[in-house]
Write an enzyme that holds these catalytic residues in place. Structure first.
Site, PDB file in Angstrom:
ATOM      1  N   ASN A   1     -15.048  10.594  11.070  1.00  0.00           N
ATOM      2  CA  ASN A   1     -14.800  10.391   9.305  1.00  0.00           C
ATOM      3  C   ASN A   1     -16.338  10.691   8.775  1.00  0.00           C
ATOM      4  O   ASN A   1     -15.724  12.073   7.703  1.00  0.00           O
ATOM      5  CB  ASN A   1     -14.369   9.290   9.282  1.00  0.00           C
TER       6      ASN A   1
ATOM      7  N   ASN B   1     -11.215  18.039  10.617  1.00  0.00           N
ATOM      8  CA  ASN B   1     -11.142  17.640  11.830  1.00  0.00           C
ATOM      9  C   ASN B   1     -12.080  18.976  13.576  1.00  0.00           C
ATOM     10  O   ASN B   1     -12.951  18.245  13.757  1.00  0.00           O
ATOM     11  CB  ASN B   1     -10.667  16.204  12.513  1.00  0.00           C
TER      12      ASN B   1
ATOM     13  N   LYS C   1     -10.712   3.491  18.398  1.00  0.00           N
ATOM     14  CA  LYS C   1     -10.315   3.732  17.111  1.00  0.00           C
ATOM     15  C   LYS C   1     -11.455   3.744  16.502  1.00  0.00           C
ATOM     16  O   LYS C   1     -11.878   4.669  15.022  1.00  0.00           O
ATOM     17  CB  LYS C   1      -9.156   2.987  16.961  1.00  0.00           C
TER      18      LYS C   1
ATOM     19  N   ASN D   1     -13.943   6.921  14.344  1.00  0.00           N
ATOM     20  CA  ASN D   1     -14.100   7.199  12.773  1.00  0.00           C
ATOM     21  C   ASN D   1     -15.671   7.319  12.661  1.00  0.00           C
ATOM     22  O   ASN D   1     -15.541   7.831  12.121  1.00  0.00           O
ATOM     23  CB  ASN D   1     -13.210   5.851  12.153  1.00  0.00           C
TER      24      ASN D   1
ATOM     25  N   GLY E   1       0.492  -1.456   0.224  1.00  0.00           N
ATOM     26  CA  GLY E   1       0.303   0.472  -0.114  1.00  0.00           C
ATOM     27  C   GLY E   1       0.684   1.641  -0.241  1.00  0.00           C
ATOM     28  O   GLY E   1       1.966   1.806   0.908  1.00  0.00           O
TER      29      GLY E   1
ATOM     30  N   GLY F   1       1.267   3.597   4.642  1.00  0.00           N
ATOM     31  CA  GLY F   1       2.455   3.238   4.346  1.00  0.00           C
ATOM     32  C   GLY F   1       2.704   4.167   3.705  1.00  0.00           C
ATOM     33  O   GLY F   1       4.159   3.449   4.543  1.00  0.00           O
TER      34      GLY F   1
END
Length: 301
Positions: free
Chosen positions: A191, A201, A183, A187, A7, A12
């Site tokens: 999100n 955010n 987590k 999210n 990725g 990544g």
């Protein structure tokens, strides 16, 4: 230490830069051959605190992935909806290397448990922004929380310590499932709303109506995931928004770039858990439907 990272997105590239910095031989497996060529030629350019550093890596396109025997450890830094395709490919290659899953959401847990490999999960709380095929900015210094899921637990503490010393903090967590749930709840709150309102955010906290919706989403997620002692989650969500106030969520960036979002792996997972326990989740259902509609209008347009 041969580190393979499948990725070439923000997560990544950020990990690749620090693993290279820590002395590992890093191979990044990318979706596009153009990115692989650029990484081999230029390495990863890491921007942190207005200072840029260059870190050499090897790279190959995913279509050319044919051998993993040299890997000491494999990180899966792809989106959740890409995991099955990657695992289908890996299963055909001979490797005994442990696999570390770095996805948002929790859909991939069932896929992990089908593997015979040693499996870890990594919950990434570092902020990262991909600026080009070879450049990534470390926008928020947090930690990567690592949990051992199955298989032989390996002596990897030396590598986690090295990464931490070079600025990419890693924390080993025994209660990895609880950390994943926490987590996921963050999210599921941040999100979808940043994607719908198209804000950073920190801007979520500037509107009382939005804050009210955030609270409802967090409450529904806590109930659906059957989280015990969830009183500290709301203050944690506020802290995350404040600490990453200038960040754009991955879901917002996907919307902006016309890409498929991870709404299915995040809000969709919570809705499915709610159905299992016969719990109505109106706020989660609403944001799920709205993001899916927005996603369709952009990808179809």
């Amino acid at each position: 230490m041969n580190v393979w990272i499948i990725g070439g997105g923000s997560v990544g590239l950020l990990l690749a830069s620090y693993a290279s910095k820590a002395g590992a031989h890093v191979t990044v497996v990318t979706n596009r051959k153009e990115q692989a060529e650029a990484l081999r030629k230029e390495g990863v350019s890491l921007l942190r605190n207005s200072i840029t550093s260059l870190h050499p890596v090897d790279a190959i396109p995913f279509e050319n992935l044919s051998v993993l025997q040299t890997a000491t450890i494999i990180f899966l830094a792809v989106k959740e909806h890409q995991v099955k395709r990657v695992l289908d490919k890996i299963s055909k290659l001979k490797t005994n290397a442990p696999i570390v899953f770095l996805q948002n959401g929790m859909n991939h847990i069932s896929l992990m448990q089908q593997l015979r490999s040693t499996v870890y999960v990594g919950i990434v709380e570092h902020g990262a922004l991909k600026q080009s095929d070879v450049k990534v900015e470390h926008t928020g210094v947090g930690s990567m929380k690592i949990g051992h899921v199955q298989g032989k637990e390996l002596e990897l503490q030396f590598f986690w310590d090295k990464l931490s010393r070079f600025g990419y903090s890693v924390v080993v967590e025994n209660k990895w499932l609880e950390v994943m749930k926490k987590k996921l709840i963050v999210n599921a709150v941040v999100n979808p709303l940043t994607a719908l309102y198209e804000v950073k955010n920190g801007e979520l906290l500037c509107d009382e109506m939005v804050v009210s919706i955030m609270k409802k989403l967090s409450q529904e997620a806590i109930i659906a995931l059957q989280v015990k002692d969830g009183e500290d989650i709301w203050p944690y969500i506020i802290q995350v928004c404040q600490n990453t106030k200038e960040n754009k969520s991955s879901m917002l960036r996907d919307i902006e770039n016309g890409n498929q979002t991870e709404i299915e792996a995040i809000s969709g997972y919570i809705l499915r858990e709610g159905q299992k326990h016969k719990i109505n989740l109106p706020y989660t259902r609403d944001v799920y439907n709205k993001v899916k509609q927005k996603e369709r209008s952009i990808t179809d347009g």
